[in-house]
Motif scaffolding. Sequence first.
Motif, short mmCIF file in Angstrom:
data_model
loop_
_atom_site.label_atom_id
_atom_site.label_comp_id
_atom_site.label_asym_id
_atom_site.label_seq_id
_atom_site.Cartn_x
_atom_site.Cartn_y
_atom_site.Cartn_z
N THR A 257 33.92 12.76 -24.97
CA THR A 257 32.79 12.36 -25.54
C THR A 257 32.99 12.24 -27.40
O THR A 257 34.99 12.87 -27.61
CB THR A 257 32.35 14.58 -25.38
OG1 THR A 257 32.94 14.68 -26.17
CG2 THR A 257 31.80 13.87 -24.27
N TYR B 18 30.47 15.05 -21.07
CA TYR B 18 29.17 14.85 -21.82
C TYR B 18 29.64 16.45 -22.27
O TYR B 18 29.92 17.81 -22.05
CB TYR B 18 28.10 16.05 -20.52
CG TYR B 18 26.76 15.65 -21.19
CD1 TYR B 18 25.59 14.43 -20.91
CD2 TYR B 18 26.55 17.06 -21.28
CE1 TYR B 18 24.27 15.28 -21.23
CE2 TYR B 18 25.14 17.43 -22.46
CZ TYR B 18 24.37 16.28 -21.68
OH TYR B 18 22.91 16.72 -22.04
N ASP C 5 21.92 13.31 -26.10
CA ASP C 5 21.81 13.41 -24.36
C ASP C 5 21.57 12.61 -24.08
O ASP C 5 21.75 11.06 -24.76
CB ASP C 5 20.66 14.06 -24.43
CG ASP C 5 19.69 14.99 -22.54
OD1 ASP C 5 20.86 14.47 -22.13
OD2 ASP C 5 19.22 14.48 -22.58
N GLU D 18 27.82 9.32 -18.92
CA GLU D 18 29.05 10.22 -18.90
C GLU D 18 30.34 9.40 -17.93
O GLU D 18 30.81 9.57 -17.70
CB GLU D 18 27.70 11.89 -17.58
CG GLU D 18 29.42 12.57 -17.71
CD GLU D 18 27.94 13.88 -17.71
OE1 GLU D 18 28.93 15.50 -17.48
OE2 GLU D 18 26.97 13.97 -17.57
N THR E 82 30.94 18.76 -14.97
CA THR E 82 29.95 18.25 -15.31
C THR E 82 28.16 18.57 -14.69
O THR E 82 29.62 20.02 -13.80
CB THR E 82 29.72 16.88 -14.52
OG1 THR E 82 28.60 15.96 -14.52
CG2 THR E 82 30.12 16.50 -12.96
#
Length: 143
Positions: free
Chosen positions: A36, A72, A80, A86, A110
């Motif tokens: 991320t 994520y 979000d 993702e 996840t």
Amino acid sequence: MTVHSPFHHFTTSLRSPHGRLLDLRRPQVMGILNLTPDSFFAGSRVASEHELLARAEAMLAAGAAVLDLGAYSTRPGAEDISEAEETTRLLPAVEILRREFPQVFLSADTFRAGVAAAAVAAGVVAAVPRGRPMSRPTATPTP
């Protein structure tokens, strides 16, 4: 004579896509790779294929038995993202690591079943469920 449940091997080991077993009856080291752009610790973020491979190689050389991939961010205030985003972040890293380190045990961090299924189909041995992220405040409440 020791009698084991039918799930004994599932709970005491992981099997890699190449048939190698990882014994979970003793502690194992897991290296964390954040895919991320906004993870908690900026130094843990992996921004390129070169960086991904260098960090994975260093973790494996230091004794990591499993590489865990997170795509994520659960950092408070993080954006979000959709399941598709993702998955788009996760699968290229899985493919790169599977190509360069075919024997490595990979896990995916996840909370989404679709992401987990795609990861397992791509060669991840375990999708680590972590539950839904907490709600993310967009602004600091005023008294």
